[in-house]
Design an enzyme around this catalytic site. Sequence first.
Site, PDB file in Angstrom:
ATOM      1  N   ASP A 180       0.811  -0.891  -0.109  1.00 54.35           N
ATOM      2  CA  ASP A 180       0.418   0.503   0.055  1.00 54.35           C
ATOM      3  C   ASP A 180       0.820   1.449   0.178  1.00 54.35           C
ATOM      4  OD1 ASP A 180       0.911   0.373   2.757  1.00 54.35           O
ATOM      5  OD2 ASP A 180      -1.013   0.048   3.488  1.00 54.35           O
TER       6      ASP A 180
ATOM      7  N   CYS B 296       3.559  -3.637   4.567  1.00 51.23           N
ATOM      8  CA  CYS B 296       2.276  -2.088   4.551  1.00 51.23           C
ATOM      9  C   CYS B 296       2.901  -1.204   5.307  1.00 51.23           C
ATOM     10  CB  CYS B 296       0.414  -2.046   4.381  1.00 51.23           C
ATOM     11  SG  CYS B 296       0.234  -3.703   6.213  1.00 51.23           S
ATOM     12  N   GLY B 297       2.026  -0.175   6.649  1.00 50.02           N
ATOM     13  CA  GLY B 297       2.700   0.220   7.734  1.00 50.02           C
ATOM     14  C   GLY B 297       3.563  -1.010   8.342  1.00 50.02           C
ATOM     15  N   THR B 298       2.636  -1.182   8.904  1.00 56.85           N
ATOM     16  CA  THR B 298       2.821  -2.527  10.321  1.00 56.85           C
ATOM     17  C   THR B 298       3.049  -4.158   9.537  1.00 56.85           C
ATOM     18  OG1 THR B 298       0.690  -3.102  10.295  1.00 56.85           O
ATOM     19  CG2 THR B 298       1.363  -0.961  11.881  1.00 56.85           C
TER      20      THR B 298
ATOM     21  N   VAL C 223       0.774  -5.360   9.364  1.00 57.92           N
ATOM     22  CA  VAL C 223      -0.499  -6.091  10.116  1.00 57.92           C
ATOM     23  C   VAL C 223      -1.696  -6.957   9.618  1.00 57.92           C
ATOM     24  CG1 VAL C 223      -1.884  -6.219  12.115  1.00 57.92           C
ATOM     25  CG2 VAL C 223       0.076  -5.831  12.342  1.00 57.92           C
ATOM     26  N   GLY C 224      -1.869  -5.433   8.345  1.00 56.48           N
ATOM     27  CA  GLY C 224      -3.414  -4.971   7.612  1.00 56.48           C
ATOM     28  C   GLY C 224      -3.569  -6.182   6.172  1.00 56.48           C
TER      29      GLY C 224
ATOM     30  N   HIS D 166       8.703 -24.105   9.981  1.00 52.02           N
ATOM     31  CA  HIS D 166       7.859 -24.561  11.016  1.00 52.02           C
ATOM     32  C   HIS D 166       6.631 -24.646  10.046  1.00 52.02           C
ATOM     33  CE1 HIS D 166       9.682 -25.329  14.777  1.00 52.02           C
ATOM     34  NE2 HIS D 166      10.315 -25.675  14.096  1.00 52.02           N
ATOM     35  N   ASN D 167       6.369 -23.015   9.752  1.00 54.17           N
ATOM     36  CA  ASN D 167       4.741 -22.736   8.960  1.00 54.17           C
ATOM     37  C   ASN D 167       4.904 -22.778   7.441  1.00 54.17           C
ATOM     38  OD1 ASN D 167       5.431 -20.086  11.540  1.00 54.17           O
ATOM     39  ND2 ASN D 167       3.721 -22.129  11.621  1.00 54.17           N
TER      40      ASN D 167
ATOM     41  N   HIS E 166       5.530 -31.028  11.246  1.00 54.27           N
ATOM     42  CA  HIS E 166       5.117 -28.984  10.946  1.00 54.27           C
ATOM     43  C   HIS E 166       4.174 -30.199   9.588  1.00 54.27           C
ATOM     44  CE1 HIS E 166       7.780 -28.110  13.395  1.00 54.27           C
ATOM     45  NE2 HIS E 166       8.808 -28.247  12.684  1.00 54.27           N
TER      46      HIS E 166
ATOM     47  N   ARG F  65       0.637 -30.198  10.645  1.00 53.40           N
ATOM     48  CA  ARG F  65       0.308 -29.095  11.559  1.00 53.40           C
ATOM     49  C   ARG F  65      -0.429 -28.409   9.798  1.00 53.40           C
ATOM     50  NH1 ARG F  65       5.371 -28.948  15.105  1.00 53.40           N
ATOM     51  NH2 ARG F  65       3.651 -30.727  17.008  1.00 53.40           N
TER      52      ARG F  65
HETATM   53  C1  RB5 Z   1      -2.063   2.727   6.489  1.00 51.16           C
HETATM   54  O1  RB5 Z   1      -2.223   3.636   7.204  1.00 51.16           O
HETATM   55  C2  RB5 Z   1      -2.114   1.753   8.032  1.00 51.16           C
HETATM   56  O2  RB5 Z   1      -2.811   1.613   8.290  1.00 51.16           O
HETATM   57  C3  RB5 Z   1      -1.361   0.396   6.488  1.00 51.16           C
HETATM   58  O3  RB5 Z   1      -0.403   0.250   5.907  1.00 51.16           O
HETATM   59  C4  RB5 Z   1      -0.717  -1.237   7.879  1.00 51.16           C
HETATM   60  O4  RB5 Z   1      -0.213  -0.500   8.793  1.00 51.16           O
HETATM   61  C5  RB5 Z   1      -2.131  -1.125   8.362  1.00 51.16           C
HETATM   62  O5  RB5 Z   1      -2.121  -2.761   8.975  1.00 51.16           O
END
Ligand code: RB5
Length: 148
Positions: free
Chosen positions: A8, A65-67, A69-70, A98-99, A133, A136
């Site tokens: 992103d 992305c930023g983290t 996570v998304g 493992h995964n 593994h 699993r």
């Molecule tokens: C965008 O601002 C941010 O929310 C996205 O890059 C990401 O970190 C989401 O998990």
Amino acid sequence: MEIALGADHAGFHLKEEIKGELQRLGHGVRDLGTDSDESVDYPDYAARVCRLVTGGQAGRGILVCGTGVGMSVAANKLPGIRAANVCSEAAARLSREHNDANVLTLGARLLDEHQALGIVQVWLETGFLGGHHQRRIEKIAELERKQE
Ligand code: RB5
């Protein structure tokens, strides 16, 4: 290996660095965007990359992305995807051993370029250990089938 790559706006600049590194390492790169730091929605890019991985046109996928996570939450909604959001080379290695992670997600706001490129290199060169593994991994696939 052919690698599908996506990001992103928050991951755009790091994606460009990763693309260069993948090419230097001799991989083919399918860059599925985004192409600037204009705001976009990360699930759109997770879907593009994961479709190439599950369709077999790419051996692995990398999403930024930023983290991270998304991208990992979105990618793991897709059957056949095992996305790992990784912040260290140790986690990169274990996510492969493992995964059997087939998608790597990275946080451009949490990692510097040096850390991210080290993670990418370890993740690409590490193999799946199989054995217990594998059992699993099969149970994860079974969870997906039960949701259908
Ligand atoms: C965008 O601002 C941010 O929310 C996205 O890059 C990401 O970190 C989401 O998990």
